[in-house]
Design a protein around this motif. Structure first.
Motif, PDB file in Angstrom:
ATOM      1  N   UNK A  82       2.466  27.566  17.978  1.00 53.51           N
ATOM      2  CA  UNK A  82       1.190  27.593  17.260  1.00 53.51           C
ATOM      3  C   UNK A  82       1.534  27.476  15.785  1.00 53.51           C
ATOM      4  N   UNK A  83       0.970  26.475  15.125  1.00 53.12           N
ATOM      5  CA  UNK A  83       1.290  26.219  13.731  1.00 53.12           C
ATOM      6  C   UNK A  83       0.128  25.470  13.085  1.00 53.12           C
ATOM      7  N   UNK A  84       0.247  25.193  11.814  1.00 55.24           N
ATOM      8  CA  UNK A  84      -0.776  24.405  11.134  1.00 55.24           C
ATOM      9  C   UNK A  84      -0.381  22.931  11.156  1.00 55.24           C
ATOM     10  N   UNK A  85      -1.372  22.089  11.145  1.00 56.44           N
ATOM     11  CA  UNK A  85      -1.117  20.647  11.170  1.00 56.44           C
ATOM     12  C   UNK A  85      -0.304  20.208   9.956  1.00 56.44           C
ATOM     13  N   UNK A  99      -2.862  24.326  15.418  1.00 57.20           N
ATOM     14  CA  UNK A  99      -2.660  23.573  16.652  1.00 57.20           C
ATOM     15  C   UNK A  99      -1.666  24.310  17.545  1.00 57.20           C
ATOM     16  N   UNK A 100      -1.832  24.107  18.843  1.00 56.97           N
ATOM     17  CA  UNK A 100      -0.895  24.636  19.831  1.00 56.97           C
ATOM     18  C   UNK A 100      -0.327  23.427  20.548  1.00 56.97           C
ATOM     19  N   UNK A 101       1.001  23.313  20.570  1.00 59.87           N
ATOM     20  CA  UNK A 101       1.605  22.083  21.081  1.00 59.87           C
ATOM     21  C   UNK A 101       3.041  22.306  21.545  1.00 59.87           C
ATOM     22  N   UNK A 102       3.564  21.293  22.207  1.00 62.38           N
ATOM     23  CA  UNK A 102       4.986  21.142  22.485  1.00 62.38           C
ATOM     24  C   UNK A 102       5.404  19.818  21.868  1.00 62.38           C
ATOM     25  N   UNK A 117      -5.092  18.493  25.161  1.00 63.31           N
ATOM     26  CA  UNK A 117      -4.666  17.962  26.453  1.00 63.31           C
ATOM     27  C   UNK A 117      -4.021  16.599  26.337  1.00 63.31           C
ATOM     28  N   UNK A 118      -4.063  16.018  25.135  1.00 65.94           N
ATOM     29  CA  UNK A 118      -3.505  14.688  24.919  1.00 65.94           C
ATOM     30  C   UNK A 118      -1.996  14.698  24.772  1.00 65.94           C
ATOM     31  N   UNK A 151      -2.009  20.970  23.092  1.00 69.61           N
ATOM     32  CA  UNK A 151      -2.701  21.858  24.027  1.00 69.61           C
ATOM     33  C   UNK A 151      -4.032  22.354  23.484  1.00 69.61           C
ATOM     34  N   UNK A 152      -4.095  22.620  22.182  1.00 70.12           N
ATOM     35  CA  UNK A 152      -5.287  23.251  21.636  1.00 70.12           C
ATOM     36  C   UNK A 152      -5.401  22.970  20.135  1.00 70.12           C
TER      37      UNK A 152
END
Length: 88
Positions: free
Chosen positions: A27-30, A2-5, A47-48, A83-84
């Protein structure tokens, strides 16, 4: 992957950890996140955005997390922008 903040606050509203201040995404694993955070992320798609209280039992439990200042048995507030998702 996943790509996130994210932002983590404690019950008193004190910021414990965040990726927002660097304006860079991680970028990391869930499965690198506590179970309660994994469940919250599964509720949103790319996008959520979600804000979720995660009880201690689904966060760091009685162990806490010294590296980010989470005390044992502490409920946490997460703000997550996904994000992704890259499925493998």
């Amino acid at each position: 992957t996943i790509v996130m903040n994210y932002r983590i606050n404690n019950v008193a509203g004190e910021k414990l950890d965040t990726t927002y201040h660097t304006k860079s995404k991680i970028r990391t694993t869930l499965n690198s996140f506590p179970k309660g955070v994994q469940e919250a992320i599964r509720l949103i798609g790319p996008g959520g955005h979600i804000m979720a209280w995660v009880p201690s039992a689904l966060a760091f439990s009685s162990a806490g997390c010294d590296s980010i200042g989470v005390k044992p048995n502490q409920m946490l507030f997460y703000e997550i922008k996904l994000h992704e998702i890259v499925r493998r």
